[in-house]
Design an enzyme around this catalytic site. Structure first.
Site, PDB file in Angstrom:
ATOM      1  N   SER A  43      -3.367  -3.221   2.111  1.00 42.16           N
ATOM      2  CA  SER A  43      -1.932  -3.465   2.281  1.00 42.16           C
ATOM      3  C   SER A  43      -1.222  -2.157   2.604  1.00 42.16           C
ATOM      4  CB  SER A  43      -1.334  -4.081   1.014  1.00 42.16           C
ATOM      5  OG  SER A  43      -1.150  -3.089   0.021  1.00 42.16           O
ATOM      6  N   GLY A  44       0.039  -2.266   2.955  1.00 46.29           N
ATOM      7  CA  GLY A  44       0.830  -1.087   3.298  1.00 46.29           C
ATOM      8  C   GLY A  44       1.641  -0.552   2.137  1.00 46.29           C
TER       9      GLY A  44
END
Length: 194
Positions: free
Chosen positions: A51-52
Site C-alpha cells: 500500500s501507499g
C-alpha cells in the site's frame, strides 16, 4: 598478453557472478517456499510494500529489507516496524510514540502518508521486524511474481541457462584457441621440415 589476462579476469568475474546469482536465486526460492512467506536470508527478510501508507519513505510495489526484532526494548520513536494486526496481516508503519501501560511498553504507529495514527497500540509480541533503511523501488512486483510456479521456474531456469550459455561460449573460445595453436604448431613443423 595483457589483453588476454584482462579478458580472462573479466571472464572469471562473469562466471562467478552468474554462479552467485544462481545460488542466491535458489536460496531465495527455497526460503520462500519453506516459510510460505517473503524470502529470508541471514535473519533479514524482504517485504513487499502493498500500500501507499508509507509514501514517500517507500512506494507501493517496493521491496524493503527488514531484520527480525529480538529485543523490542530497543525500538524507539521514529523506527519503522513490521507488526501483526489482530487479523494476522502484517503492517509496516513508523513508531510515533512509546506508551507505558501496566509496566509494558506499547507502540503507537502511523503510516507516513496517513492522516491519523493507527487505532490500536502495538504490543511487543506483535512486533515482527524493523526496517533497515534499504529499499528497492518496484521490485516487489517481481518478488510477488516469483512466488508463482512460473516465477519459480524463471528464477531458477534463467540464471541456469545464462550459466550454460556462458559455459558454451567459454568452451567454444577454448576450442578455437586450441585449434589456432595446433595450426601454428603445424606451420612451424612444416617450416622446420623444409
Amino acid at each position: 598478453m595483457r589483453k588476454k589476462n584482462t579478458i580472462k579476469r573479466i571472464s572469471n568475474l562473469i562466471s562467478t557472478l552468474l554462479i552467485l546469482t544462481l545460488i542466491a536465486m535458489t536460496l531465495i526460492v527455497i526460503s520462500s517456499r519453506i516459510s510460505g512467506d517473503e524470502p529470508q536470508l541471514f535473519g533479514y527478510q524482504f517485504k513487499t510494500v502493498l500500500s501507499g501508507s508509507m509514501d514517500p519513505e517507500f512506494s507501493t510495489g517496493s521491496i524493503i529489507l527488514v531484520k527480525r526484532v529480538n529485543n523490542t526494548n530497543a525500538i524507539i520513536k521514529g523506527d519503522i516496524i513490521t507488526f501483526k494486526q489482530a487479523d494476522k496481516n502484517l503492517v509496516t508503519h513508523r513508531v510515533v510514540e512509546a506508551v507505558k501501560k501496566d509496566g509494558v511498553t506499547l507502540y503507537r504507529t502511523k503510516g507516513d502518508n496517513n492522516e491519523n495514527a493507527d487505532m490500536s497500540l502495538v504490543s511487543p509480541e506483535k512486533v515482527v521486524s524493523k526496517y533497515t533503511g534499504f529499499t528497492v523501488p518496484y521490485a516487489g512486483y517481481l518478488v510477488n511474481h516469483a512466488g508463482s510456479p512460473i516465477g519459480v521456474a524463471i528464477l531458477l531456469i534463467v540464471p541456469g541457462l545464462l550459466l550454460l550459455g556462458y559455459a558454451f561460449l567459454t568452451f567454444r573460445a577454448t576450442i578455437k584457441e586450441i585449434e589456432s595453436r595446433t595450426k601454428s604448431l603445424n606451420l612451424q613443423l612444416e617450416d622446420l621440415q623444409k
